[in-house]
Design a protein around this motif. Sequence first.
Motif, PDB file in Angstrom:
ATOM      1  N   ASP B  26      -3.642  24.678  27.584  1.00 41.67           N
ATOM      2  CA  ASP B  26      -4.600  25.753  27.878  1.00 41.67           C
ATOM      3  C   ASP B  26      -5.679  25.875  26.816  1.00 41.67           C
ATOM      4  N   VAL B  29      -5.193  26.414  20.029  1.00 46.71           N
ATOM      5  CA  VAL B  29      -4.906  27.674  19.344  1.00 46.71           C
ATOM      6  C   VAL B  29      -5.184  27.463  17.862  1.00 46.71           C
ATOM      7  N   GLY B  52       0.951  37.117  15.156  1.00 38.01           N
ATOM      8  CA  GLY B  52      -0.071  36.202  15.653  1.00 38.01           C
ATOM      9  C   GLY B  52      -1.109  35.825  14.623  1.00 38.01           C
ATOM     10  N   PRO B 283      -7.996  39.049  17.849  1.00 36.28           N
ATOM     11  CA  PRO B 283      -8.674  38.163  18.808  1.00 36.28           C
ATOM     12  C   PRO B 283      -7.764  37.013  19.207  1.00 36.28           C
ATOM     13  N   ASP B 284      -7.995  36.512  20.402  1.00 39.17           N
ATOM     14  CA  ASP B 284      -7.225  35.377  20.908  1.00 39.17           C
ATOM     15  C   ASP B 284      -7.491  34.162  20.011  1.00 39.17           C
ATOM     16  N   SER B 286      -7.200  31.202  20.375  1.00 36.73           N
ATOM     17  CA  SER B 286      -7.787  30.007  20.981  1.00 36.73           C
ATOM     18  C   SER B 286      -9.259  30.249  21.311  1.00 36.73           C
ATOM     19  N   ASN B 287      -9.719  31.450  20.985  1.00 35.23           N
ATOM     20  CA  ASN B 287     -11.111  31.772  21.277  1.00 35.23           C
ATOM     21  C   ASN B 287     -11.614  32.760  20.242  1.00 35.23           C
TER      22      ASN B 287
END
Lengths: 308, 338
Positions: B26, B29, B52, B283-284, B286-287
């Motif tokens: 996906d 990361v 995270g 924040p994510d 991976s983005n």
Amino acid sequence: MWKFIFKRVFALIPVIIGVTLIVFFIMSLSPGDPAKMILGDEASPEAVQLLRQEMGLDDPLLIQYSRYMYNAIQGDMGLSYKSKKPVTEEIWARFPNTIKLTLTAMTLAVIISLPLGIIAAVRQNSFFDGFSMLLALFGVSMPPFWFGLLLILFFSLKLGWFPSSGSESLKSIVLPSVALGFLHMASIARTTRSSMLEVIRQDYIRTARSKGLSYSSVIRKHALKNALIPTITVVGLQVGVLLGGAVIVETVFAWPGVGRLMVQSIMGRDIPMVMGCIILFATGFTIVNLIVDLLYGFIDPRIRSMYT
Amino acid sequence: MSEHTTTAPIPTLEIKNLVVEYRTEDGIVHAVNGLDLRIEKGKTLGLVGETGAGKTTTGLAILRLVAQPPGVIVDGSIHLNGENLLMKSEKEMEKIRGKQVSMIFQDPMTSLNPVTRVEDQIAEVIELHEHLSWNESLAKARDMLELVGIPGERGVDYPHQFSGGMKQRVVIAIALACSPQLLISDEPTTALDVTIQAQVLQLMKNLREKYQMSMLMITHDLGIVVEICDLVSIMYAGRVVEHGSLEDIFNNTRHPYTEGLFNSLPNLEDRKAKLKPIKGLMPDPSNLPPGCAFCPRCDYAMEICHTDKPGKVYRTEDHFVECHLYSEQNIGEKVIGK
Ligand SMILES: Nc1ncnc2c1ncn2[C@@H]1O[C@H](COP(=O)(O)OP(=O)(O)O)[C@@H](O)[C@H]1O
Ligand SMILES: [Mg+2]
């Protein structure tokens, strides 16, 4: 532990009663008069009637069943309608052959499929993984009778390496045990692979790695035992399928075992013989499952502590 | 700070510009994005951040145990006593793991092999690194159990017969069995009851003295930091956004994120601020945003924060912050939390 074994053996009783009850009733419903079968077509109606009375065939089914079980418990399973010999004698004569076949098949399956599943998991998505899982897919998809026929076609008719039937030489066990073992090899390999994949993702594998153990010793010392737990369950459940498979494979290869005897007896409506075979298979299946459960506790201390 | 390296003793651990990615189906990361860390001999560094933030990944990277695939250590260096671990072969790493560097994992319930006796799991690491016979290793394993407060004869039991706190003690015994120079503790008390937490923490403190270890204490609990750490690195989205001594971080807080962490703590002494959780979410990874990763949640965000990544600004030799609010000129004063 002994309490656990005792409990499990005790639980066998309702299973046997259930199985025999169902078979007894089904067999009685099937058309054809056993007395006529025993005496032959030329027998006078009076003689048939006399034998029916003697055998108690006019009594209610439940009474007949109780009488049968009462004798069976004492080791008397009646006489075969066909050979007129005691059922137990006939079965015991063939039982070693079935044991030989199923044990060979199972050993073959385990020896091949365990490493196959483990390596496939450790090298996930490799060529080896793909190849062995394709093989496993063949294994679970091919009915053993068909695979057996293929083996006969190729290895005995074409190449002449192995006999296609009988049990005379050591060679004759090869094809039937391969035919029977292949199916199990497939499902054991698949289970081993998936449980291994599950296990190597676990935290304790990471802990083991953080100790400085090499990857292969982590697999050997930590992953394997854990991954075997689901595999053993499957092996246990497979025993039922294995016995069913033995019935078919013995018939295909004319292997003189209990499975073939059962098929022949069903064809000939030899009710006492069929009953005897079924009781043997049902008992065998439950006993193997008991052994598997004990094995389970041998490997997993969490289960072991539940026994006591 | 570059001039000091010649005279200063070699630190136990020095991580520079560590970049770790998980390349999944996906997307990528970005778990660790240019992380710097330094632990002097015998010191304990607290690595603090939300779930995270990349704390566990950092710990695993030191042992080179980041799950691979999907994890890749992309860049940077990790020096242990002056030697770059990222240059070591797998065989060399096996000699380091459990011997020079040990790790205690987050969840004691799942960290032990359920089908192996506890003493065997401890003895295994001793046999491997100390080159003792199995029986000698077992004897030492029982000594280790006693050391962490478990009767040695319980060693024949299996993990499921132990409580969570006892399991964590076993994990600690495994980690310390070969007296490592560096202990990485990944939230060692998070999964435990509060009273047990205190006991385990006390045990770790005692053993740290006994073994003179350096320690990387990964946590999201500032209370633990006060208890046990000398230095603190605040981690956000894979980077250290503020670093300093306990004193620096607690009394001279500079980064708005650090401030936010304090404000979201209930009843910490001499801080009258009301309970005020940081708004929004991490924040994510991976983005990540192009500018400062904290800027979408920051009360002080300026225009530049959205576009440019902030660099390090040093308040003292040790204490630094990565935030556009500060420059060489105003780092002496606190511009936040007024
Ligand atoms: N095996 C993995 N595969 C993909 N992503 C992962 C993996 N392990 C961790 N991550 C991601 O990396 C980021 C950092 O994770 P982690 O290091 O566990 O953070 P922390 O310990 O601070 O909670 C998270 O976004 C997490 O989802
Ligand atoms: Mg974590």
